[in-house]
Scaffold this motif. Structure first.
Motif, mmCIF file in Angstrom:
data_model
loop_
_atom_site.group_PDB
_atom_site.id
_atom_site.type_symbol
_atom_site.label_atom_id
_atom_site.label_comp_id
_atom_site.label_asym_id
_atom_site.label_seq_id
_atom_site.Cartn_x
_atom_site.Cartn_y
_atom_site.Cartn_z
ATOM 1 N N GLU A 132 0.803 -1.218 0.000
ATOM 2 C CA GLU A 132 0.000 0.000 0.000
ATOM 3 C C GLU A 132 0.844 1.279 0.000
ATOM 4 O O GLU A 132 0.495 2.259 -0.661
ATOM 5 C CB GLU A 132 -0.947 -0.026 1.212
ATOM 6 N N VAL A 133 1.952 1.267 0.727
ATOM 7 C CA VAL A 133 2.768 2.498 0.814
ATOM 8 C C VAL A 133 3.283 2.873 -0.571
ATOM 9 O O VAL A 133 3.169 4.023 -1.012
ATOM 10 C CB VAL A 133 3.936 2.311 1.814
ATOM 11 N N GLN A 173 0.356 3.985 -2.856
ATOM 12 C CA GLN A 173 -0.079 5.355 -2.589
ATOM 13 C C GLN A 173 0.938 6.364 -3.140
ATOM 14 O O GLN A 173 0.559 7.401 -3.692
ATOM 15 C CB GLN A 173 -0.272 5.545 -1.079
ATOM 16 N N ASP A 199 0.242 9.251 -5.819
ATOM 17 C CA ASP A 199 0.590 10.667 -5.607
ATOM 18 C C ASP A 199 1.467 11.184 -6.754
ATOM 19 O O ASP A 199 1.249 12.275 -7.266
ATOM 20 C CB ASP A 199 1.334 10.846 -4.272
ATOM 21 N N ASP A 233 -7.518 6.622 -2.739
ATOM 22 C CA ASP A 233 -6.580 7.488 -2.025
ATOM 23 C C ASP A 233 -6.532 7.025 -0.563
ATOM 24 O O ASP A 233 -7.325 6.187 -0.158
ATOM 25 C CB ASP A 233 -7.113 8.924 -2.144
ATOM 26 N N HIS A 234 -5.664 7.650 0.249
ATOM 27 C CA HIS A 234 -5.434 7.196 1.633
ATOM 28 C C HIS A 234 -6.686 6.603 2.307
ATOM 29 O O HIS A 234 -6.748 5.409 2.551
ATOM 30 C CB HIS A 234 -4.929 8.364 2.487
ATOM 31 N N ASP A 235 -7.647 7.482 2.595
ATOM 32 C CA ASP A 235 -8.805 6.984 3.331
ATOM 33 C C ASP A 235 -10.114 7.250 2.594
ATOM 34 O O ASP A 235 -11.181 7.318 3.185
ATOM 35 C CB ASP A 235 -8.847 7.632 4.731
ATOM 36 N N ARG A 289 -13.081 5.236 2.094
ATOM 37 C CA ARG A 289 -12.512 4.011 1.527
ATOM 38 C C ARG A 289 -13.121 2.761 2.160
ATOM 39 O O ARG A 289 -13.263 1.728 1.509
ATOM 40 C CB ARG A 289 -10.989 4.040 1.748
#
Ligand SMILES: Nc1nc2c(ncn2[C@@H]2O[C@H](COP(=O)(O)OP(=O)(O)OP(=O)(O)O)[C@@H](O)[C@H]2O)c(=O)[nH]1
Length: 342
Positions: free
Chosen positions: A10-11, A14, A18, A53-55, A72
């Protein structure tokens, strides 16, 4: 309800999302056309290009849904990006993972979902092309192949866009946080703050290229009647569709903004008045040639446009004021027309 798991990398995913500078960016005429085509071809209510996206999931392009994002935790697409194949839920009411999901119980009352992950150049899923319908559905094998093909087109377009010079320019100019404050949530066009930001940029660039800054003030005619007759939500749909049409009528380098209410300002770099008027006519035409289709009715609409070409001795704001005056004249002279500022 089953909340989606996080992808194992996930890191990295993401970070690549970005880097792609896709989230919180303005509407894109090509992607908007594509979601419209998918909706027509499959006859579903809603088609989205959703980015995880993140959340939250944020919709880069959407048709048939009013909101721009959801958490999310309740996103179907966040499930879809965990695999590489199409993720299909034929009937949410028969699926323990989704039957009590808030977007199933409440609006948009999803019964059918199909989502195909969209991969970055590095093979990381950025989001999905997805279709939603309030009725249960099944896709034939042929339809499924076609749907995947459509997603391949979106994916290819996003990859090309990533390397385009325009993206690089945008990246230099604005951080993501700045961009976010400059977008109008209803139309996903630049808002007034965006207009102010790009006014000087467009002028500088026009000078560098030996071109002129052109400004078009575009204002829907008798828009108040739409709100009064069909309600504010219908008015919002009209504004959204108007934004789509203006965006599709101009060139990629032109900046389309919703400066407020039912007024749209377009900033262009042009050789002369003829070129400016030609684009203004294209915008006027795109509104008047076909009615706007709402859920229940078709509305015939027109737009009035004031055009100004910045003279060497005036500031960009002075050119804007002249375009505004020209719009006033266009309204006074009967509407559904373009007036060039004197
Ligand atoms: N639905 C909706 N309506 C809006 C929004 N912003 C402004 N409006 C409405 O837009 C209407 C603008 O009306 P007027 O300025 O009188 O202009 P008009 O009816 O378009 O008439 P002319 O411009 O003279 O042709 C008002 O009724 C506002 O309430 C919005 O975000 N959504």
């Amino acid at each position: 309800m089953l909340s989606p798991e996080m992808p194992c990398d996930e890191v990295l995913r993401q970070q690549i999302l970005d880097d792609n500078e896709l989230v919180d960016t303005p509407a894109d005429a090509y992607l908007d056309t594509l979601v419209r085509v998918v909706r027509e071809v499959f006859g579903v209510k809603t088609v989205l290009i959703s980015l995880i996206d993140h959340d939250r999931q944020w919709f880069k392009s959407r048709i048939g849904l009013e909101i721009t994002e959801t958490p999310r935790t309740i996103s179907f697409c966040a499930h879809a990006i965990l695999g590489t194949q199409p993720f299909i839920v034929e009937d949410t009411h028969n699926d323990l993972r989704f039957h009590d999901n808030p977007v199933v119980i409440n609006n948009p009352q999803i019964r059918f979902y199909a989502g195909q992950p969209l991969l970055s150049e590095e093979g990381q899923p950025l989001g999905t092309l997805c279709m939603i319908d309030p009725e249960p559905r099944q896709l034939t094998a042929k339809q499924l192949r076609l749907f995947v093909d459509m997603a391949v087109l979106v994916e290819g377009y996003l990859k090309l866009r990533h390397v385009s010079a325009q993206t690089a320019k945008l990246r230099e100019a604005l951080s993501r946080e700045q961009r976010k404050t400059m977008l109008d949530p209803l139309t996903q066009l630049w808002n007034r703050a965006g207009l102010n930001h790009f006014l000087l940029k467009q002028e500088q660039q026009a000078d560098e290229l030996g071109l002129h800054l052109g400004v078009l003030f575009c204002d829907l005619d008798h828009f108040k009647r739409i709100n009064d007759q069909y309600g504010h939500a219908a008015g919002d749909q009209v504004l959204w569709e108007t934004a789509r049409r203006i965006n599709a009528a101009v060139r990629p380098q032109d900046i389309v903004t919703r400066s407020g209410g039912e007024e749209f300002v377009v900033l262009l770099q042009v050789h002369d008045e003829q070129e400016l008027l030609h684009i203004a006519e294209r915008i006027r035409n795109t509104l008047s040639k076909e009615p706007i289709e709402l859920d229940e009715q078709q509305l015939s609409l027109t737009i009035s446009i004031g055009a100004a070409l910045r003279t060497p001795s005036e500031t960009p704001n002075e050119a804007m004021n002249r375009a505004d005056q020209a719009l006033y004249q266009a309204k006074g002279n009967g509407r559904n027309r373009v007036e060039l500022a004197s």
